[in-house]
Design a protein around this motif. Structure first.
Motif, PDB file in Angstrom:
ATOM      1  N   ILE A  69     -13.181  35.626   8.523  1.00  0.00           N
ATOM      2  CA  ILE A  69     -13.663  34.747   7.442  1.00  0.00           C
ATOM      3  C   ILE A  69     -13.373  35.789   6.095  1.00  0.00           C
ATOM      4  CG2 ILE A  69     -13.514  32.718   5.590  1.00  0.00           C
ATOM      5  CD1 ILE A  69     -13.908  30.955   7.886  1.00  0.00           C
ATOM      6  N   ALA A  70     -14.722  36.574   6.579  1.00  0.00           N
ATOM      7  CA  ALA A  70     -15.278  36.911   5.615  1.00  0.00           C
ATOM      8  C   ALA A  70     -14.550  38.543   5.929  1.00  0.00           C
ATOM      9  CB  ALA A  70     -17.085  37.210   6.601  1.00  0.00           C
ATOM     10  N   LEU A  71     -14.360  39.335   6.971  1.00  0.00           N
ATOM     11  CA  LEU A  71     -13.595  40.382   6.992  1.00  0.00           C
ATOM     12  C   LEU A  71     -12.620  40.198   6.436  1.00  0.00           C
ATOM     13  CD1 LEU A  71     -14.344  41.611  11.067  1.00  0.00           C
ATOM     14  CD2 LEU A  71     -15.152  42.763   8.185  1.00  0.00           C
ATOM     15  N   LEU A  72     -11.818  39.293   7.026  1.00  0.00           N
ATOM     16  CA  LEU A  72     -10.134  38.758   6.174  1.00  0.00           C
ATOM     17  C   LEU A  72      -9.843  38.592   4.901  1.00  0.00           C
ATOM     18  CD1 LEU A  72      -8.360  35.546   8.674  1.00  0.00           C
ATOM     19  CD2 LEU A  72      -7.245  38.513   8.275  1.00  0.00           C
ATOM     20  N   GLY A  73     -10.661  38.132   4.119  1.00  0.00           N
ATOM     21  CA  GLY A  73     -11.114  37.875   2.579  1.00  0.00           C
ATOM     22  C   GLY A  73     -11.400  39.450   2.177  1.00  0.00           C
ATOM     23  N   ALA A  74     -12.733  40.236   2.983  1.00  0.00           N
ATOM     24  CA  ALA A  74     -13.046  41.915   1.945  1.00  0.00           C
ATOM     25  C   ALA A  74     -11.619  42.357   2.144  1.00  0.00           C
ATOM     26  CB  ALA A  74     -14.048  42.148   3.035  1.00  0.00           C
ATOM     27  N   THR A  75     -10.597  42.094   3.798  1.00  0.00           N
ATOM     28  CA  THR A  75      -9.181  43.505   3.705  1.00  0.00           C
ATOM     29  C   THR A  75      -8.070  43.271   2.969  1.00  0.00           C
ATOM     30  OG1 THR A  75     -10.177  43.783   6.576  1.00  0.00           O
ATOM     31  CG2 THR A  75      -8.195  43.805   5.334  1.00  0.00           C
ATOM     32  N   LEU A  76      -8.128  41.766   2.635  1.00  0.00           N
ATOM     33  CA  LEU A  76      -7.367  41.145   1.380  1.00  0.00           C
ATOM     34  C   LEU A  76      -7.241  42.017   0.435  1.00  0.00           C
ATOM     35  CD1 LEU A  76      -6.464  37.841   2.181  1.00  0.00           C
ATOM     36  CD2 LEU A  76      -5.097  39.973   2.564  1.00  0.00           C
ATOM     37  N   PHE A  77      -8.987  41.611  -0.612  1.00  0.00           N
ATOM     38  CA  PHE A  77      -9.323  42.589  -1.269  1.00  0.00           C
ATOM     39  C   PHE A  77      -9.024  43.875  -1.747  1.00  0.00           C
ATOM     40  CE2 PHE A  77     -12.789  44.451  -3.359  1.00  0.00           C
ATOM     41  CZ  PHE A  77     -12.407  43.546  -5.200  1.00  0.00           C
ATOM     42  N   MET A  78      -9.514  44.586   0.087  1.00  0.00           N
ATOM     43  CA  MET A  78      -9.309  46.313  -0.210  1.00  0.00           C
ATOM     44  C   MET A  78      -8.180  46.265  -0.847  1.00  0.00           C
ATOM     45  SD  MET A  78     -12.312  47.294  -0.814  1.00  0.00           S
ATOM     46  CE  MET A  78     -11.233  49.290  -1.031  1.00  0.00           C
ATOM     47  N   PHE A  79      -7.063  46.016  -0.041  1.00  0.00           N
ATOM     48  CA  PHE A  79      -6.029  46.143  -0.359  1.00  0.00           C
ATOM     49  C   PHE A  79      -5.443  45.599  -1.833  1.00  0.00           C
ATOM     50  CE2 PHE A  79      -1.184  44.463  -0.503  1.00  0.00           C
ATOM     51  CZ  PHE A  79      -0.346  45.481   0.341  1.00  0.00           C
ATOM     52  N   PHE A  80      -5.601  44.774  -1.795  1.00  0.00           N
ATOM     53  CA  PHE A  80      -4.875  44.210  -3.728  1.00  0.00           C
ATOM     54  C   PHE A  80      -5.467  45.689  -3.920  1.00  0.00           C
ATOM     55  CE2 PHE A  80      -6.680  42.596  -7.753  1.00  0.00           C
ATOM     56  CZ  PHE A  80      -4.999  41.911  -7.862  1.00  0.00           C
ATOM     57  N   TYR A  81      -6.734  45.677  -4.643  1.00  0.00           N
ATOM     58  CA  TYR A  81      -7.804  46.936  -5.333  1.00  0.00           C
ATOM     59  C   TYR A  81      -6.742  48.518  -5.156  1.00  0.00           C
ATOM     60  CZ  TYR A  81     -10.704  50.007  -7.034  1.00  0.00           C
ATOM     61  OH  TYR A  81     -11.269  51.891  -7.540  1.00  0.00           O
ATOM     62  N   LEU A  82      -6.229  48.525  -3.865  1.00  0.00           N
ATOM     63  CA  LEU A  82      -5.767  49.508  -3.466  1.00  0.00           C
ATOM     64  C   LEU A  82      -4.513  49.994  -3.477  1.00  0.00           C
ATOM     65  CD1 LEU A  82      -6.132  52.916  -2.701  1.00  0.00           C
ATOM     66  CD2 LEU A  82      -5.511  51.665  -0.111  1.00  0.00           C
TER      67      LEU A  82
END
Length: 233
Positions: A69-82
């Motif tokens: 869950i933590a990795l999924l959240g971090a990956t989605l956040f980085m996709f949103f930011y980039l």
């Protein structure tokens, strides 16, 4: 008279077992075997107790799920930011032209036009985005795919193929960033190679996203079936 009293007291005194007579002293409240013995009660497993055991086992095995869950959240956040914040804002520095990262394919003329519309500050800003979020995002994708594969797949070809696919995506994405900046600095020369890496990156990202969704759905289904099985029995 005293002789009679002594005989009477000897009759009332309990008989002590002698060594070798095969008898043992009886404990108060203890019944002889087979005589009035109460039946042995077997513990009954209730539905509530089974649920509590399942919840406890789920908590013991919950650390991998929390990592996922933590990795999924971090990956989605980085996709949103980039791709939702950083790269679209670069259009304000290029006269409204989109960045090559947001295209599926492009040519030398497209990058030459973009290079002419960007000044030195805009080139520096794009370089900064590529060196920060442009590197962090593919690394998070690789870590996320690897963790999900290790969590939901047994040891074997499927798990190692997932590791390799995540690593290939990360390498393609990072190299693509460098090829884009090199083609921009060259006025569009080398755009075909950069475009090929951009197209491959998008295809890999879509495939990996679908693969991760399938792996998580399958693992969740197996966990639910494993929890329902003891209750049905």
């Amino acid at each position: 008279m005293s002789h009679k009293n002594s005989k009477h007291s000897q009759k009332k005194s309990p008989r002590t077992p002698r060594p070798g007579d095969g008898r043992s002293p009886r404990v108060a409240g203890q019944t002889e075997p087979g005589v009035g013995a109460a039946p042995v009660k077997r513990p009954k497993v209730s539905v509530g107790q089974a649920r509590q055991d399942l919840q406890a086992s789920g908590q013991q095995q919950g650390s991998p799920g929390m990592l996922i869950i933590a990795l999924l959240g971090a990956t989605l956040f980085m996709f949103f930011y980039l791709h939702i914040l950083a790269l679209p804002q670069m259009s304000a520095l290029s006269g409204g032209l989109p960045m090559p990262d947001h295209r599926f394919s492009y040519g030398a003329a497209d990058l030459a036009e973009l290079d002419a519309a960007m000044d030195a500050d805009a080139h520096g800003q794009l370089n900064w985005v590529h060196k920060t979020a442009g590197v962090i995002f593919p690394l998070f994708v690789f870590a996320c795919v690897s963790a999900v594969a290790a969590w939901s797949l047994p040891r074997g070809f499927g798990r190692w193929a997932s590791y390799a696919a995540g690593g290939i995506f990360a390498a393609v994405d990072v190299v693509e960033n460098m090829l884009i900046e090199r083609a921009l600095d060259a006025g569009g020369e080398g755009a075909e190679l950069a475009s090929a890496f951009t197209s491959a990156r998008w295809v890999l990202l879509v495939v990996l996203t679908l693969w991760v969704v399938l792996l998580i759905a399958g693992q969740v289904r197996r966990l639910l079936m494993a929890r329902k099985a003891p209750l049905v029995q």
